[in-house]
Design a protein around this motif. Structure first.
Motif, PDB file in Angstrom:
ATOM      1  N   UNK A   1       0.688  -1.320   0.159  1.00 58.28           N
ATOM      2  CA  UNK A   1       0.017   0.006  -0.032  1.00 58.28           C
ATOM      3  C   UNK A   1       0.835   1.204   0.098  1.00 58.28           C
ATOM      4  N   UNK A   2       0.846   1.924  -1.182  1.00 59.24           N
ATOM      5  CA  UNK A   2       1.699   2.991  -1.371  1.00 59.24           C
ATOM      6  C   UNK A   2       1.030   4.347  -1.464  1.00 59.24           C
ATOM      7  N   UNK A   3       1.656   5.602  -1.316  1.00 58.32           N
ATOM      8  CA  UNK A   3       0.754   6.947  -1.511  1.00 58.32           C
ATOM      9  C   UNK A   3       1.131   7.061  -2.928  1.00 58.32           C
ATOM     10  N   UNK A   4       2.246   6.796  -3.426  1.00 61.00           N
ATOM     11  CA  UNK A   4       2.578   7.138  -4.672  1.00 61.00           C
ATOM     12  C   UNK A   4       3.046   6.036  -5.657  1.00 61.00           C
ATOM     13  N   UNK A   5       2.539   5.162  -6.280  1.00 63.92           N
ATOM     14  CA  UNK A   5       2.970   4.063  -7.061  1.00 63.92           C
ATOM     15  C   UNK A   5       3.935   4.437  -7.888  1.00 63.92           C
ATOM     16  N   UNK A   6       3.968   5.722  -8.517  1.00 62.25           N
ATOM     17  CA  UNK A   6       5.145   6.140  -9.377  1.00 62.25           C
ATOM     18  C   UNK A   6       6.368   6.542  -8.725  1.00 62.25           C
ATOM     19  N   UNK A   7       6.543   6.696  -7.720  1.00 60.23           N
ATOM     20  CA  UNK A   7       7.860   6.991  -6.861  1.00 60.23           C
ATOM     21  C   UNK A   7       8.742   5.934  -7.272  1.00 60.23           C
ATOM     22  N   UNK A   8      10.037   6.348  -6.837  1.00 56.52           N
ATOM     23  CA  UNK A   8      11.154   5.502  -7.187  1.00 56.52           C
ATOM     24  C   UNK A   8      11.224   4.463  -6.296  1.00 56.52           C
TER      25      UNK A   8
END
Length: 280
Positions: A15-22
């Motif tokens: 579960x992530x806030x920004x799937x596009x982050x590195x």
């Protein structure tokens, strides 16, 4: 935690806030499923936990009283989402001593989340890590290893490696092991400041010393309260055997230093430092 779950060939959803982050993409490259969430959006949390066989969560470390309240909101929202989704087993990463109110605001926040989790009706396990071995930061000064902490030199600090937190939590989440009474204090070693410094010195082949600092060197009241709690925790003996029953390869400090390949810190790269290095 992800490393340990993947080592067990488990399917992992993050579960992530920004799937596009590195950092998120690095997980995706390892075969981890990514689901974007917002802590203030119950619908996104519930959807992310749908059909999950287990749920491990931790809350962001608070550095102010405002962040303490935010941590509690996030923690209780995650518990509600797990209950709504009917997750069969939840493992919460709390902190050493959070089985009671300690007067440390960012530890008592985890105590409140533990209490909320206990009333949720979920099958839950709590892991309570001690301070991390990775946070030990000795320095090289004039050919000597020097460690400074705001703890009296006769106080034994409880410690655990980050690796072993993940391994124990994974074993509990996957049902490979169980925690007595539904909770386990994660402690891999407990040593005084001089003993910690000596362990680094032995590895480096250098003399070592410890300097106890006053609490006033810490930047905030929260940090000062936390180190007071660390000192008080020394009076409560740790049961190292419980951790090693779950993870037989759990590291003590000497083992962590060896396994991680810790090396003597380099001196700052400036002329004076280079002269001192030549003189030692």
């Amino acid at each position: 935690m992800v490393d340990a779950l993947l080592d067990h060939k488990a399917r992992v959803r993050a579960l992530v806030r920004d799937p596009r982050s590195g950092r998120a993409q690095a997980l995706a490259d390892r075969g981890v499923e990514l689901v974007g969430i917002r802590a203030d959006d119950p619908a996104s949390l519930g959807a992310a936990l749908a059909a999950a066989e287990g749920f491990f969560f931790m809350t962001p470390e608070a550095n102010s009283l405002k962040e303490v309240e935010a941590e509690i909101r996030i923690g209780t929202a995650l518990v509600d989402a797990a209950a709504e989704a009917g997750v069969p087993h939840v493992v919460f990463n709390s902190v050493l001593g959070a089985d009671r109110e300690s007067g440390v605001p960012h530890h008592d926040s985890k105590h409140r989340i533990e209490e909320y989790l206990g009333k949720s009706g979920l099958r839950a396990t709590v892991v309570r890590p001690a301070p991390f071995m990775e946070e030990m930061a000795p320095r090289l000064e004039h050919g000597e290893i020097v460690l400074r902490l705001p703890l009296p030199e006769d106080v034994a600090l409880k410690m655990v490696s980050v690796r072993d937190v993940g391994r124990v939590a994974a074993a509990l989440l996957l049902g490979i092991a169980e925690a007595p009474g539904g909770a386990v204090e994660l402690v891999g070693d407990e040593l005084t400041g001089p003993q910690i410094a000596a362990a680094f010195g032995v590895h480096a082949g250098l003399p070592a010393r410890y300097e106890a600092l006053p609490l006033s060197v810490l930047p905030s009241d929260l940090d000062q309260a936390m180190f007071r709690e660390f000192a008080e925790a020394a009076e409560r003996p740790a049961d190292l055997a419980v951790v090693r029953a779950i993870e037989p390869a759990a590291l003590d400090l000497a083992g962590w230093i060896r396994v991680t390949g810790w090396t003597t810190p380099r001196l700052p790269d400036h002329p004076k430092a280079r002269r001192e290095e030549c003189e030692t």
